[in-house]
Motif scaffolding. Structure first.
Motif, PDB file in Angstrom:
ATOM      1  N   LEU A  79      -2.425  -1.613  -3.531  1.00 32.12           N
ATOM      2  CA  LEU A  79      -3.815  -1.215  -3.321  1.00 32.12           C
ATOM      3  C   LEU A  79      -3.853  -0.093  -2.294  1.00 32.12           C
ATOM      4  O   LEU A  79      -2.968  -0.005  -1.430  1.00 32.12           O
ATOM      5  CB  LEU A  79      -4.639  -2.402  -2.804  1.00 32.12           C
ATOM      6  CG  LEU A  79      -4.762  -3.631  -3.708  1.00 32.12           C
ATOM      7  CD1 LEU A  79      -5.531  -4.730  -2.975  1.00 32.12           C
ATOM      8  CD2 LEU A  79      -5.461  -3.272  -5.013  1.00 32.12           C
ATOM      9  N   PRO A  80      -4.870   0.766  -2.342  1.00 33.61           N
ATOM     10  CA  PRO A  80      -5.015   1.778  -1.285  1.00 33.61           C
ATOM     11  C   PRO A  80      -5.210   1.090   0.060  1.00 33.61           C
ATOM     12  O   PRO A  80      -5.961   0.111   0.171  1.00 33.61           O
ATOM     13  CB  PRO A  80      -6.270   2.542  -1.701  1.00 33.61           C
ATOM     14  CG  PRO A  80      -6.444   2.267  -3.160  1.00 33.61           C
ATOM     15  CD  PRO A  80      -5.923   0.883  -3.376  1.00 33.61           C
TER      16      PRO A  80
ATOM     17  N   HIS B 234      -4.331  -3.624 -11.694  1.00 28.29           N
ATOM     18  CA  HIS B 234      -3.199  -3.332 -10.801  1.00 28.29           C
ATOM     19  C   HIS B 234      -1.991  -4.164 -11.216  1.00 28.29           C
ATOM     20  O   HIS B 234      -1.292  -4.735 -10.385  1.00 28.29           O
ATOM     21  CB  HIS B 234      -3.554  -3.652  -9.343  1.00 28.29           C
ATOM     22  CG  HIS B 234      -4.722  -2.896  -8.830  1.00 28.29           C
ATOM     23  ND1 HIS B 234      -4.631  -1.595  -8.387  1.00 28.29           N
ATOM     24  CD2 HIS B 234      -6.033  -3.246  -8.704  1.00 28.29           C
ATOM     25  CE1 HIS B 234      -5.836  -1.181  -7.983  1.00 28.29           C
ATOM     26  NE2 HIS B 234      -6.698  -2.158  -8.174  1.00 28.29           N
TER      27      HIS B 234
ATOM     28  N   ALA C 195      -6.885   1.901   2.507  1.00 25.75           N
ATOM     29  CA  ALA C 195      -8.288   1.944   2.937  1.00 25.75           C
ATOM     30  C   ALA C 195      -9.130   0.823   2.331  1.00 25.75           C
ATOM     31  O   ALA C 195     -10.204   0.501   2.841  1.00 25.75           O
ATOM     32  CB  ALA C 195      -8.899   3.292   2.565  1.00 25.75           C
ATOM     33  N   SER C 196      -8.642   0.207   1.244  1.00 28.87           N
ATOM     34  CA  SER C 196      -9.409  -0.852   0.572  1.00 28.87           C
ATOM     35  C   SER C 196      -9.142  -2.238   1.149  1.00 28.87           C
ATOM     36  O   SER C 196      -9.856  -3.192   0.835  1.00 28.87           O
ATOM     37  CB  SER C 196      -9.091  -0.860  -0.924  1.00 28.87           C
ATOM     38  OG  SER C 196      -7.789  -1.379  -1.167  1.00 28.87           O
ATOM     39  N   LEU C 197      -8.125  -2.381   1.993  1.00 25.01           N
ATOM     40  CA  LEU C 197      -7.734  -3.713   2.456  1.00 25.01           C
ATOM     41  C   LEU C 197      -8.820  -4.428   3.261  1.00 25.01           C
ATOM     42  O   LEU C 197      -9.037  -5.635   3.060  1.00 25.01           O
ATOM     43  CB  LEU C 197      -6.437  -3.635   3.263  1.00 25.01           C
ATOM     44  CG  LEU C 197      -5.187  -3.161   2.507  1.00 25.01           C
ATOM     45  CD1 LEU C 197      -3.946  -3.347   3.378  1.00 25.01           C
ATOM     46  CD2 LEU C 197      -5.003  -3.889   1.180  1.00 25.01           C
TER      47      LEU C 197
ATOM     48  N   ALA D  88     -11.981  -4.376   2.931  1.00 25.75           N
ATOM     49  CA  ALA D  88     -12.994  -4.900   2.008  1.00 25.75           C
ATOM     50  C   ALA D  88     -12.468  -6.109   1.248  1.00 25.75           C
ATOM     51  O   ALA D  88     -13.210  -7.082   1.011  1.00 25.75           O
ATOM     52  CB  ALA D  88     -13.428  -3.805   1.034  1.00 25.75           C
ATOM     53  N   VAL D  89     -11.209  -6.072   0.848  1.00 30.13           N
ATOM     54  CA  VAL D  89     -10.611  -7.206   0.139  1.00 30.13           C
ATOM     55  C   VAL D  89     -10.538  -8.417   1.067  1.00 30.13           C
ATOM     56  O   VAL D  89     -10.868  -9.546   0.682  1.00 30.13           O
ATOM     57  CB  VAL D  89      -9.204  -6.842  -0.385  1.00 30.13           C
ATOM     58  CG1 VAL D  89      -8.532  -8.062  -1.003  1.00 30.13           C
ATOM     59  CG2 VAL D  89      -9.293  -5.717  -1.407  1.00 30.13           C
TER      60      VAL D  89
ATOM     61  N   THR E 233       0.847  -1.186   0.000  1.00 26.70           N
ATOM     62  CA  THR E 233       0.000   0.000   0.000  1.00 26.70           C
ATOM     63  C   THR E 233       0.889   1.244   0.000  1.00 26.70           C
ATOM     64  O   THR E 233       2.119   1.158   0.015  1.00 26.70           O
ATOM     65  CB  THR E 233      -0.900   0.051   1.251  1.00 26.70           C
ATOM     66  OG1 THR E 233      -0.098   0.396   2.392  1.00 26.70           O
ATOM     67  CG2 THR E 233      -1.596  -1.276   1.492  1.00 26.70           C
TER      68      THR E 233
END
Length: 376
Positions: free
Chosen positions: A203-204, A238, A206-208, A210-211, A146
């Protein structure tokens, strides 16, 4: 619904199963998720069980953060692992405790297991990823960084060398980047890790969450369908960036440490001269050992590299034992007394003789008695 996988765990390693995925959370945030022997054993037990469990089709690993209350979203990511527990190394080395040998043998076996894992293994490398943290992430099928990732193999700063398979994965970086990272121990960003082949996607941060959640919510028919989900839902858009050559290749491709430092100190660029000054602060002996390690590792399999590293780390603590150990002294100066003034022996790069370096590569075991003899 989340199920707890029935494995004995400590509070420092949280293990659960959701859907068809085994989830591991390193949960020692006050120590930056530094790996203890107990944690290595918990990780090994879970991964060994899951690799033969038909209900488990993938594994994901992350580290908790010091920020926020445990279990809250802001604490779930942000600090992967700062490496092995060097305070433990110092304590047991001075005590002559054999658990030090157990730690390295079992840690290296864990590193080998991860590199050869038969199911998709995803490492969420947010925050600090150093030393042993690299060891449990570089073998992943998907290495996620990130904008907050800070990667390094900083061992020469404490009189050690980049172990946990560092010789193997650093030597496979483009050009002489492996030598640069191994000798200096500099911290690199997620962008640099991508360019150097030490990460797969960024990845951002902040998205982790959700993943992580999506992994457990999916219904997978097989490991192949996990691979397809990774390719289409995770990696698509990506793609790994083009691998880059190192800006310091002209220095770190030179034959010897002394040649490198001389050239860096005489360089017209201030950045290069700063790197030269940095190397002057590292353990002169372990700089030479590390350069030899990385260059030998280029032609070795992972198993052979780990066996070589097991030999080297044995000598780090036993060639000169107790307070005479270069590693014990380095840890003392950095983490125990914190005077940041290690008394290296030899004190200067110019005083390291070839025989001193070669002594670290003489195995104390035969092929049949080596603690990693079963690695293939």
């Amino acid at each position: 619904m989340t199920q707890t996988y029935q494995l004995k765990t400590t509070g420092d390693v949280l293990i659960e199963v959701r859907g068809q995925v085994g989830f591991i959370t390193l949960n020692r945030p006050k120590a930056l998720n530094a790996l203890s022997l107990a944690m290595v054993r918990e990780l090994s037990a879970a991964l060994t069980a899951w690799q033969v469990d038909p209900a488990i089709l993938a594994v994901a690993i992350r580290g908790t953060n010091k920020v926020g209350r445990p279990g809250t979203p802001e604490a779930l990511f942000g600090g992967f692992s700062a490496g092995g527990d060097i305070r433990f190394f110092h304590e047991v080395a001075l005590a002559g405790d054999t658990s030090l040998d157990d730690f390295f043998t079992e840690e290296y076996k864990l590193n080998h297991l991860i590199h050869n894992y038969p199911k998709p293994y995803l490492a969420f490398m947010d925050g600090v990823v150093m030393g042993g943290g690299m060891g449990i992430s570089q073998g992943a099928k998907v290495r996620i960084v990130t904008e907050h990732s800070k990667l390094a193999m900083p061992e020469t700063n404490i009189g050690l060398f980049p172990d946990v398979g560092g010789g193997y994965f650093l030597s496979r970086c483009p050009g002489s980047i492996g030598e640069y990272l191994a000798l200096t121990g500099v911290v690199i960003t997620g962008d640099e890790a991508l360019a150097y082949g030490l990460a797969d996607i960024q990845l951002p941060a902040a998205s982790l969450p959700a993943v992580w959640q999506a992994l457990g919510d999916q219904v997978f028919a097989s490991t192949a369908s996990v691979d397809a989900w990774i390719a289409t839902d995770l990696i698509a858009g990506h793609a790994r960036r083009e691998r880059a050559a190192g800006q310091f290749d002209q220095y770190f491709s030179l034959a010897r440490v002394k040649h490198m430092v001389d050239a860096l100190e005489a360089a017209p660029e201030e950045a290069a001269r700063k790197i030269g000054a940095m190397l002057r602060k590292r353990s002169p002996l372990m700089l030479h050992v590390t350069l030899e390690q990385v260059r030998r590792a280029r032609t070795l399999s992972l198993a052979d590299d780990l066996r070589m590293e097991r030999d080297i780390v044995h000598h780090c603590f036993h060639l000169n034992s107790g307070v005479a150990s270069e590693t014990v002294e380095g840890i003392r100066a950095l983490a125990i007394d914190k005077d940041y003034a290690p008394k290296w022996n030899p004190a200067r790069i110019e005083d390291v003789k070839p025989a001193m370096t070669q002594a670290f590569f003489a195995s104390p075991w035969t092929a049949d008695t080596h603690p990693l003899r079963d690695l293939t």
